[in-house]
Design an enzyme around this catalytic site. Sequence first.
Site, mmCIF file in Angstrom:
data_model
loop_
_atom_site.group_PDB
_atom_site.id
_atom_site.type_symbol
_atom_site.label_atom_id
_atom_site.label_comp_id
_atom_site.label_asym_id
_atom_site.label_seq_id
_atom_site.Cartn_x
_atom_site.Cartn_y
_atom_site.Cartn_z
ATOM 1 N N SER A 115 1.381 -10.205 10.091
ATOM 2 C CA SER A 115 0.790 -9.034 9.629
ATOM 3 C C SER A 115 -0.861 -9.253 9.789
ATOM 4 O O SER A 115 -1.380 -10.350 9.265
ATOM 5 C CB SER A 115 0.927 -9.374 7.816
ATOM 6 N N SER A 116 -1.380 -8.228 10.350
ATOM 7 C CA SER A 116 -2.865 -8.223 10.578
ATOM 8 C C SER A 116 -3.696 -8.154 9.301
ATOM 9 O O SER A 116 -4.498 -8.915 9.212
ATOM 10 C CB SER A 116 -3.368 -7.017 11.329
ATOM 11 N N HIS A 121 3.195 1.419 11.873
ATOM 12 C CA HIS A 121 2.088 1.130 12.827
ATOM 13 C C HIS A 121 2.080 2.434 14.010
ATOM 14 O O HIS A 121 0.995 2.326 14.500
ATOM 15 C CB HIS A 121 2.292 -0.086 13.487
ATOM 16 N N GLU A 142 -0.521 -1.320 16.648
ATOM 17 C CA GLU A 142 -0.978 -0.048 15.934
ATOM 18 C C GLU A 142 -2.118 0.427 17.072
ATOM 19 O O GLU A 142 -2.169 1.576 17.403
ATOM 20 C CB GLU A 142 -1.848 -0.259 14.625
ATOM 21 N N CYS A 154 0.708 -0.985 0.121
ATOM 22 C CA CYS A 154 0.174 -0.086 -0.175
ATOM 23 C C CYS A 154 0.852 1.246 -0.048
ATOM 24 O O CYS A 154 2.244 1.054 0.308
ATOM 25 C CB CYS A 154 -1.089 0.016 1.298
#
Length: 289
Positions: A225-226, A80, A132, A12
């Site tokens: 990784s969420s 994060h 995060e 992203c």
Amino acid sequence: MEILRAEKMGFCFGVKKAIELCYKLAMEESGKKYILGMLVHNKDVINEMEQIGFEIIDENDILMGKDSLKSGDTVVIRAHGTTKEIMNRLEEKNIKIYDASCIFVNRIKELLVEQEKQNNEIVFIGDKNHPEVKGIISFGKKVVVFRDLDELKLFEFDREKSYSVLTQTTLNKKKFIEIKEYLEKNYSNFKIFDRICGATSERQEATRNLARKTDLVIVIGDFKSSNSKKLLEVAKTENPNSILIQNEEELDISILKRYMKIGLTAGASTPEETIKKIENKIMRWNLNV
């Protein structure tokens, strides 16, 4: 055999920005350079950062005064973000701080502070153990965190108070809608904010579409990784034949024999190089079958 990619997948803009910042600092800054925790949740990216001269510094070491930071050192805040206490500790030192926090993370943090100023209590939906979430809620005075709707239903809210609902940027969009509908149906004292990352929503929807038209979905991403784990969750709701792997070494080629259409998607912290290696491994196997 046919290999299909999700329409939206991989890095992203927030991850790209964080990596580009580190490369820029590697060229421009002298002295020791550190990244606070994992820049992004991907081992390959972390290895890459170490190769260009960064060391990973642990938040607990900073809190316990065991860090080796010295005047003039450079510290990059991971994508994060981090906690208010850590930021205060870093600012007390004579070091150069560069914030690579995702813009969506910062916006939620700002919204939390703003809503508390309006005397609204904060309800946060997400994984309370994720960095995060820990970082965002540390800027609040009193924040209640719920993992999902089931957990939220167990809590008794005061109907005389005003609440604001915020979420982790990578929350499953479907779960957010379920929570929103439940609260709107049962309460009148909630303000609900949809601040789920646009890239996260796009990737989840693209994964959902991919899962519907393929026989097997391979989600490529780090186990920490969420957003990658959320992609797997989304894929499995449409296609139970969905797996999560971190790299090409973890791909068991023997499982491909049962499927004709293979779908590939990847988390927002997964490099294109990792995706291509897995894609090429499947293609080589297919040619030799």
